[in-house]
Design an enzyme around this catalytic site. Sequence first.
Site, PDB file in Angstrom:
ATOM      1  N   LYS A 175       0.833  -1.204   0.000  1.00 39.03           N
ATOM      2  CA  LYS A 175       0.000   0.000   0.000  1.00 39.03           C
ATOM      3  C   LYS A 175       0.865   1.251   0.000  1.00 39.03           C
ATOM      4  CE  LYS A 175      -1.832   1.958   3.598  1.00 39.03           C
ATOM      5  NZ  LYS A 175      -2.639   2.308   4.796  1.00 39.03           N
ATOM      6  N   ASP A 233      -6.516   0.528   0.929  1.00 44.04           N
ATOM      7  CA  ASP A 233      -6.696   0.816   2.347  1.00 44.04           C
ATOM      8  C   ASP A 233      -8.123   0.442   2.732  1.00 44.04           C
ATOM      9  OD1 ASP A 233      -8.312   2.795   1.297  1.00 44.04           O
ATOM     10  OD2 ASP A 233      -7.244   4.458   2.218  1.00 44.04           O
TER      11      ASP A 233
END
Length: 211
Positions: A120, A139
């Site tokens: 991420k 996320d």
Amino acid sequence: MRSHHASLVLHRLRARYPAPRTQLNWTTPWELLVATMLSAQTTDARVNHVTPELFARWPTPAHLAQAELADIEGVIHSTGFFRAKARHLQATARILQERFGGNVPQTMAELLTLPGVARKTANIVLSNAFGIHEGIAVDTHVKRVSFRLGLTTATQPDRIERDLMGLFPRPTWGDLNHYLVLFGREVCLARKPRCTACPLADICPRNGVPL
């Protein structure tokens, strides 16, 4: 077909957010990397509150590598998990100095060698700082919204990322993260999604949304 559905979603979100960007404040790849690492388990607003002092005191990896760990902890304390974050930040700063000439690397493989950096964070840095689209940052907002919209049935970030990468053109991957995050914050809220005010309501299967 899911690909046609994805195209409609992209078209409408692009119209809603014509100039998407991360909500973290940064001016250099190093600052974006630090801010993104700090954003775990806290809000962008909280990160933006502490980074001005952090960047003023330690503007480069070289500066942070030499800092007292307790001083770093004190500055970032309010972001939560501050001890682990401080250790990761300093270890990352030292690795950047030792292996990368003080620069943030521009490949997924190299970024993933940094302490506290997972896909991420790496995707956010690559896309926003360098315009390199290796994947899609997933996320909590991306996870929730993509499931509700029927873009994926997966629950693990890596599976969700692969599903989304298969549905959207590579040049849109960076913006797609922004679209889904902003939409998740403004419309597709976790507890009470604003379905009656949703521009995707007519094409949304509302997966997991209470009736």
